[in-house]
Design a protein around this motif. Structure first.
Motif, PDB file in Angstrom:
ATOM      1  N   TYR A   1       0.842  -1.185   0.000  1.00 62.33           N
ATOM      2  CA  TYR A   1       0.000   0.000   0.000  1.00 62.33           C
ATOM      3  C   TYR A   1       0.883   1.243   0.000  1.00 62.33           C
TER       4      TYR A   1
ATOM      5  N   GLN B   1       0.485   5.354   1.278  1.00 65.16           N
ATOM      6  CA  GLN B   1      -0.356   6.252   2.069  1.00 65.16           C
ATOM      7  C   GLN B   1       0.032   7.683   1.781  1.00 65.16           C
TER       8      GLN B   1
ATOM      9  N   GLY C   1      -4.692  12.849   2.889  1.00 68.83           N
ATOM     10  CA  GLY C   1      -5.979  13.114   2.261  1.00 68.83           C
ATOM     11  C   GLY C   1      -6.491  12.013   1.359  1.00 68.83           C
ATOM     12  N   LEU C   2      -5.636  11.056   1.045  1.00 68.87           N
ATOM     13  CA  LEU C   2      -6.040   9.970   0.139  1.00 68.87           C
ATOM     14  C   LEU C   2      -6.145   8.633   0.854  1.00 68.87           C
ATOM     15  N   GLY C   3      -5.700   8.565   2.078  1.00 61.56           N
ATOM     16  CA  GLY C   3      -5.761   7.307   2.815  1.00 61.56           C
ATOM     17  C   GLY C   3      -4.764   6.304   2.267  1.00 61.56           C
ATOM     18  N   LEU C   4      -5.076   5.033   2.407  1.00 55.56           N
ATOM     19  CA  LEU C   4      -4.209   3.969   1.915  1.00 55.56           C
ATOM     20  C   LEU C   4      -4.778   3.399   0.621  1.00 55.56           C
TER      21      LEU C   4
ATOM     22  N   GLN D   1      -4.100   0.472  -2.420  1.00 54.67           N
ATOM     23  CA  GLN D   1      -3.379  -0.769  -2.670  1.00 54.67           C
ATOM     24  C   GLN D   1      -2.663  -0.704  -4.011  1.00 54.67           C
TER      25      GLN D   1
ATOM     26  N   ASP E   1      -5.243  -0.860  -6.791  1.00 54.87           N
ATOM     27  CA  ASP E   1      -5.871   0.328  -7.358  1.00 54.87           C
ATOM     28  C   ASP E   1      -4.887   1.275  -8.054  1.00 54.87           C
TER      29      ASP E   1
ATOM     30  N   LEU F   1       4.519   7.272   1.642  1.00 61.56           N
ATOM     31  CA  LEU F   1       4.789   6.322   2.721  1.00 61.56           C
ATOM     32  C   LEU F   1       4.237   4.970   2.265  1.00 61.56           C
TER      33      LEU F   1
ATOM     34  N   PHE G   1      -8.887   3.904  10.611  1.00 60.13           N
ATOM     35  CA  PHE G   1      -9.261   3.555   9.254  1.00 60.13           C
ATOM     36  C   PHE G   1     -10.241   2.387   9.265  1.00 60.13           C
TER      37      PHE G   1
ATOM     38  N   PHE H   1      -9.525   0.619   1.843  1.00 58.05           N
ATOM     39  CA  PHE H   1      -9.588   1.487   3.010  1.00 58.05           C
ATOM     40  C   PHE H   1     -10.413   2.738   2.760  1.00 58.05           C
ATOM     41  N   GLY H   2     -11.023   3.230   3.816  1.00 56.59           N
ATOM     42  CA  GLY H   2     -11.547   4.578   3.811  1.00 56.59           C
ATOM     43  C   GLY H   2     -10.403   5.559   3.963  1.00 56.59           C
ATOM     44  N   LYS H   3     -10.726   6.861   3.887  1.00 54.59           N
ATOM     45  CA  LYS H   3      -9.683   7.876   3.921  1.00 54.59           C
ATOM     46  C   LYS H   3      -9.198   8.202   5.329  1.00 54.59           C
ATOM     47  N   GLY H   4      -9.840   7.656   6.331  1.00 56.44           N
ATOM     48  CA  GLY H   4      -9.360   7.825   7.687  1.00 56.44           C
ATOM     49  C   GLY H   4     -10.052   8.938   8.451  1.00 56.44           C
TER      50      GLY H   4
END
Lengths: 112, 115
Positions: free
Chosen positions: A35, A37, A40-43, A45, A59, A88, B90, B105-108
């Motif tokens: 993944y 990170q 603002g976009l989260g994680l 894959q 993705d 990250l 998350f 995952f969601g954006k947190g």
């Protein structure tokens, strides 16, 4: 101790210089995944693997390669890194499809 | 297509107050659902998971979540917040079939706890 180990933890490189981030797990897990990170976009894959020699795109696979020659290892390869790959990165593994992933500590990559 | 939506990118509560972090999902097949926590400069740690055995799931650190199919929700709660709960949370989804390795995952939601 059961864990996912990724190396290096921090990496600064220049555009176009091939690099590999290693990932190893000692839990005999079937599934492994990468993944990235971003704020603002989260994680998101990048790639995942369901077993040795079985991989599939996530993705955001563009610009990345993976291989799964051994069950425990799942390296992430950037053939020609670009600044938009500054991020990250997390490697993760799980025993089977019903499990959540166990995550490594992360690799902070900066491409200049 | 599957997706996870976390309502509120930042939530602030007082110490001792109820924590409620919202997660809604979209999936054409019954999903596995997860909550993870990420402390600053660390990786993600699994808090709890739903795999259809029970709709109310208890996790670590006093957190729990309830699966509500009719509302396509999987909200995370904790009765009394501690300062040590400050972190990013998350929500994530994995399908039973198809791309079984694909954890989405969601954006947190960043949780702040005020003294």
């Amino acid at each position: 101790e059961a864990q996912v180990t990724q190396n290096p933890r921090y990496l600064i490189t220049v555009t176009g210089k091939k690099l590999t981030v290693t990932c190893s797990q000692n839990m005999n897990h079937e599934y492994m995944s990468w993944y990235r990170q971003d704020p603002g976009l989260g994680l998101r894959q990048i790639y995942y693997s369901m077993n040795v020699e079985v991989t599939d795109k996530g993705d955001v696979p563009e610009g990345y390669k993976v291989s799964r020659k051994e069950k425990r290892n799942f390296p992430l390869i950037l053939e020609s890194p670009s600044p938009n790959q500054t991020s990250l990165y997390f490697c993760a593994s799980s025993l089977n499809r019903g499990d959540g992933y166990t995550f490594g500590s992360g690799t902070r990559l900066t491409v200049v | 297509a599957q997706s996870v939506t976390q309502l509120g990118s930042h939530v602030s509560v007082s110490e001792g107050a109820l924590v409620l972090l919202r997660c809604n999902y979209s999936s054409s097949v019954p999903p596995y659902l997860f909550w993870y926590v990420q402390y600053p400069n660390q990786g993600l740690q699994l808090l709890l998971k739903y795999t259809s055995a029970a709709t109310l799931v208890k996790g670590i650190n006093g957190f729990e979540a309830e699966f509500k199919k009719s509302e396509t929700s999987f909200h995370l709660t904790k009765p009394s917040a501690h300062m040590s709960d400050a972190a990013e949370y998350f929500c994530a989804l994995k399908n039973y079939g198809g791309s079984q390795g694909n954890l989405i995952f969601g954006k947190g939601t960043k949780l702040s706890v005020k003294p």
